[in-house]
Design an enzyme around this catalytic site. Sequence first.
Site, short mmCIF file in Angstrom:
data_model
loop_
_atom_site.label_atom_id
_atom_site.label_comp_id
_atom_site.label_asym_id
_atom_site.label_seq_id
_atom_site.Cartn_x
_atom_site.Cartn_y
_atom_site.Cartn_z
N CYS A 1 -0.52 -1.78 2.59
CA CYS A 1 0.37 -1.70 1.43
C CYS A 1 0.10 -0.46 0.60
CB CYS A 1 0.28 -2.96 0.58
SG CYS A 1 -1.39 -3.36 0.01
N PRO B 1 -5.13 -12.77 2.32
CA PRO B 1 -5.04 -14.16 1.91
C PRO B 1 -4.29 -15.09 2.85
CG PRO B 1 -3.45 -12.87 0.70
CD PRO B 1 -4.22 -11.90 1.53
N ASP C 1 -3.82 -5.59 9.36
CA ASP C 1 -3.32 -5.23 8.04
C ASP C 1 -4.53 -4.75 7.26
OD1 ASP C 1 -1.15 -5.12 6.10
OD2 ASP C 1 -2.27 -6.67 5.03
N LYS D 1 0.60 -13.47 6.40
CA LYS D 1 1.01 -13.03 7.73
C LYS D 1 0.47 -13.99 8.80
CE LYS D 1 0.76 -8.33 5.96
NZ LYS D 1 0.22 -8.81 4.66
#
Length: 466
Positions: A389, A274, A336, A277
């Site tokens: 994550c 989203p 990511d 970062k």
Amino acid sequence: MGLKKRPRSGQEPADAEMDDKPGLAARQVATRLLSAVVVSQTSLDGLTDRKSGHPAFRRLDGRDQSLVRAILVSALRRRGTLDAILSQCLERPLPGNADALHSLLHTAMAQILFLDVPDSAAVDLAVSQTHVDPRLRRFAGLVNAILRRVARERDDLIARQADPLVDMPKWLQMRLLPAYGAEALASIAAAHRAIAPVDITVRDGDAALWAERLGGQLLPFGTVRLEADPSRPVQEMPGFEEGAWWVQDAAAAIPARLFGSVSGARIADLCAAPGGKTAQLAAAGAEVTAMDISASRLARLEENFKRLRLPIQAVQGDIRQADIVSGGAFDGVLLDAPCSSTGTIRRHPDVAYTKSAEEVDKLAAVQADLLRHAARAVRPGGLLVFSNCSLDPAEGEDVVETFLAEHAEYRRKPIAADELPGLEAAISPVGDVRTTPAMAPDANPALAGMDGFYAARLLRQPATGG
């Protein structure tokens, strides 16, 4: 107002009774959506999106939507506890095909045990649900008896479930126990039981000022932390509308910081949405190319950046096929990668029930493939930061070790303790970062913890002459 007549054949009870007694519609929706999560493995965020979520959820007013979300989060966060208590209240197990009854009892019990809902309202509305649903009508007496006992014996029933691992599914325990050990795993499970705080990243560096303005605390590693307050939407807080800060878990803010000074550097964020970062990198002065495979997620990112007023170049596409990745032109690349998200269970308790060990392994293979492609975008001497994550080493350490074994042109650039003040314990012996929800303790549980995250910083070694 009395109950409506029994719906005709083919008409779904939860739809037919939407306008019945006050509060009933919200409980019906909560029951239906809980089944969708645990039986159909459907994302809670997707079901409860106010624009694109489940139609029955979107028909509720804002107050009832918030109530449904609170019920579901509590019921999922403490699902193991609810199952154990329910077993104690039953003389024999529920029928094997009683998913709707099981979900009804869990949503009602969650209200009685964990939410500020009057016991009488939770019991009455649950019994009303049984009367309007032909599948559940014969269980009205059972539902009434169980819920009244739960309300009467609340403290004792909860006290018997002191072990936090009761709320962590067995598949997840089996995946994580070898990596963390029994004591650390219990601490992670305990952290999953707590409501996560609201973390924000400040755009222009004056985090102490915004901590004071918002009544939060400044963490040693630069995040401003606030206690979650459902009555205080973040969109209404000072500084949000003008883009002075954005919501971002403290752990999620780590990967972008691993590039060090990025002023004037060309940085690619290859799975950008989203956009937290991406925003960090752009606010630090980088020339950022934000890429994502999802057009809708990228559109939402661009909308967010209008509020933040930060310049980026947004590109929609698959990094495994995109030309910009193959040129080796970026000073830094952030990957990511999509993952099982098991590090975010504090905030997204449905993850524990919508993911599986098999999916973790499949996602690890995807991450390895994405990392191989991302590596081509980094210039010699540039940095590649890989993160996600997940709490599972299969999606973190194992992916990086395999990559380094296959790519001699890359080596680790270990993270030093002074780069993450206050999080020195998160730095592994080889110099990667591994956070868990049990880190960042606080005397107030509502201000403790962080997401589970993994990050590794890799250097593409400069080309040698000769």
